[in-house]
Design an enzyme around this catalytic site. Structure first.
Site: not given
Length: 657
Positions: A79, A111, A323, A377
């Protein structure tokens, strides 16, 4: 003579606005496809961006035009921010990193470290396909995911049938007080869904979301199936097994907004607030506390369109329920507005870029898989939403008939049983735009959440906990179970083109949904489904499930959705509703006390037989009607009339022989 827009003369005065939107869509198609009209080729971002293994190397690419430097860090280098793992810029605001194959191994965590002019931060790649959460720190990280590819065994269903939808949440599908898995759902719940007669599953909360209690509507990682339920391969096996059972699987996709988180979401990905989202106040949803996409950016369109194609191609989903469409289409997200006249759809409050995106998405989805279908929706009732693109519509195959659930809640709360007006009821249940297909439902997950009430809770309240045993009869419980059955039958029988229920509501699940949170001591007690209630012969829940099963079985055998329901009787004083659909005659007596002997109504000449009766003892009824009796029409004053006995609070269905 020029045809009316969507066959509705009331929209003629807005023709220029509708045409302008359609022209914007056509121009955007031409721009994205370089004039080829093949939108699928413009939606391959997931094949370019993100982490990819090639025969001789790993390649990772990201779009971060404001970044001054991008580094990869993870298990492979403790890291650390190391120049050895620095990306190099390539055209288009993109960054790329190539690594030897031995650098990364399956299961490693990683990451990005993204730097910009006045800051830096950890980020998870935007197109990443696997994200996991640390059990202790609760921090999310990307994960190298390179298993043996899943081998698909079964074809996707091809037959075009009316969707009978089981809306489901993987995590709360178990009875244990924990998070259930893809495997649990496949092994335990999927056979039940098939046996009940549903032909479609609508899966919620699949796209990765940091907060479990958001019900999956605060998405952080759009290409990553939630790892809290298992692996991507286990999700694929679930979908594959559903296809074996001839059940289609629809993804409840969230493109209306994104989580506000920065370290594990898209917000301020490269230091700018407006990379994927609008800047300023418009970039944040004031009610949902989330980020609002800028649908005017071609890069954002490419991201979202690629996301649609990814779920279709990689996971073989059979379609999408979109949605929050209302929130997308209006600058004010439709908050606090009652859409009472047509002008409210064309008054300048509409985000044309969002409407163009939805049209593009529908074109793409049907281009990638012609059998796929989409559901919108939308609470606003936007005309043309579920009209075809060639007819100047937005292109959805169905819209949710959201007003029906609201109608049932309102009638239960505001009126006594004696005040129920069956004429108004039939109007509300069948009031749909003629050119659009709709999905009807009594209750979805919305009505099952804490702060709201399910149908059964509205009917029984605390009696759910004290009087649902079979050893005695409480008139209030008898009322509740009778209305639960006939309300669901009335909704399905009048449905425009499909039907939906949320997991457990079909058998009157006794408790609401409340995900673990600080306010309930992080309990899973109400984030599960108590399936054991169905097999407990001392309780009455099983009767509701049996009625639902028989109801769906009847509808699946009859092609009712190709025929509009035609009312024969709407007797307000009697509270009797009778209507015909294909070969079936649906008879409802909502009267709480009056039964009717020899109730006559005109119908097609012939013989009829009861094929479903809510009053049968197998459904916890009172057996007041003989199901074996053959009903024959009588000729009265030149009319063919059927006379039947209709008990109070009962519904039954006659089929013409």
């Amino acid at each position: 003579m020029k045809a009316s827009i969507y066959g509705d003369s009331g929209l003629e005065k807005y023709r220029s606005t509708i045409l302008r939107r359609h022209e914007k869509y056509q121009l955007k198609v031409a721009e994205l496809t370089s004039g080829s009209d093949n939108l699928s080729d413009a939606a391959n971002g997931y094949l370019f961006y993100g982490l990819h293994a090639y025969p001789d190397k790993w390649v990772l690419r990201e779009w971060a035009p404001n970044a001054t430097a991008v580094y990869l860090m993870g298990d492979f280098n403790h890291w650390q921010i190391d120049l050895k793992y620095a990306f190099y810029p390539i055209p288009g605001g993109n960054w790329e990193l190539e690594l030897p194959l031995e650098t990364l191994q399956h299961g490693m965590l990683f990451k990005l470290w993204v730097k910009w002019e006045d800051g830096a931060g950890e980020r998870i790649p935007a197109y990443i396909r696997r994200v996991v959460q640390d059990d202790v720190s609760k921090i999310f990280s990307a994960q190298v995911w390179q298993p043996e590819p899943y081998v698909w065994k079964y074809d996707q269903p091809k037959e075009e049938i009316a969707p009978i939808i089981y809306e489901a949440h993987i995590g709360m599908s178990g009875e244990e007080e924990n998070v259930a898995t893809y495997n649990h759902f496949r092994e335990k719940v999927l056979p039940y869904i098939a046996d009940m007669g549903y032909n479609t599953i609508q899966l919620m909360a699949i796209q990765e979301h940091p907060y479990y209690g958001s019900f999956g509507y605060q998405v952080s990682n759009f290409f990553a199936p939630s790892s809290r339920f298992g692996t991507p391969e286990e999700l694929k096996e679930l979908i594959d097994t559903a296809h074996k059972l001839n059940i289609r699987v629809v993804l409840d996709i969230v493109h209306s907004h994104s989580v506000i988180n920065e370290a594990d979401g898209l917000s301020r990905f490269d230091g700018t607030f407006d990379l994927y989202f609008h800047s300023g106040e418009r970039g944040t949803h004031s009610v949902w506390n989330s980020r609002c996409f800028d649908y005017g950016k071609s890069e954002v369109l490419a991201f979202l369109l690629s996301n649609c194609k990814y779920w279709l191609e990689e996971f073989k989903f059979d379609g999408f329920r979109f949605d929050g469409v209302t929130s997308m289409m209006y600058y004010d997200h439709g908050i606090g507005r009652d859409f009472t006249n047509y002008s409210m759809y064309y008054d300048g409050n509409q985000d044309d870029d969002a409407i163009v995106y939805l049209t593009l998405a529908n074109k793409l989805i049907h281009e990638v898989n012609s059998q796929a279908f989409t559901i919108a929706e939308d609470v606003s009732g936007m005309p043309g939403l579920a009209s075809s693109i060639k007819d100047l519509g937005i292109g959805f195959d169905y819209r949710m008939a959201m007003g029906i659930a609201d109608f049932w809640v309102k009638i239960l709360k505001d009126k006594t049983d004696e005040e129920w007006h069956v004429g108004d009821m039939f109007y509300e249940l069948t009031n749909k735009r003629k050119e659009e297909k709709t999905i009807s439902y009594v209750e979805s997950h919305d009505q099952a959440m804490v702060g709201d009430k399910t149908l059964i809770f509205n009917l029984l309240d605390s009696l759910m906990y004290t009087d649902m045993n079979v050893f005695g009869r409480n008139p209030k419980v008898d009322r509740g179970l009778a209305l639960h059955k006939i309300i669901r039958l009335a909704t399905l029988a009048t449905a425009g083109n499909g039907y939906l229920t949320f997991m457990g509501n079909e058998f009157g699940h006794p408790e609401w949904i409340d995900f673990p949170r600080e306010g309930n001591d992080w309990s899973y007690k109400y984030a599960r489904r108590q399936w054991s209630l169905l097999t407990d012969t001392n309780l009455r829940y099983r009767f509701l499930a049996e009625f639902e099963k028989e109801m769906l079985g009847l509808i699946n055998k009859q092609d009712i959705f190709s025929f509009r329901p035609f009312a024969i009787i709407q007797s307000t004083p009697d509270q009797v509703l009778i209507f015909k659909r294909n070969n079936l005659v649906f008879i409802f007596n909502f009267n709480p006390v009056k039964s009717f002997t020899d109730y006559g109504f005109e119908v097609d000449k012939g013989q009829y037989k009861i094929v479903l009766n809510s009053d049968d003892s197998e459904f916890d009824g009172f057996d007041r009607v003989d199901d074996n009796y053959d009903y024959s029409t009588l000729s009265i004053k030149g009319k063919d009339v059927l006379r039947v006995y209709i008990p109070a609070r009962t519904a039954f269905v006659l089929e013409k022989k």
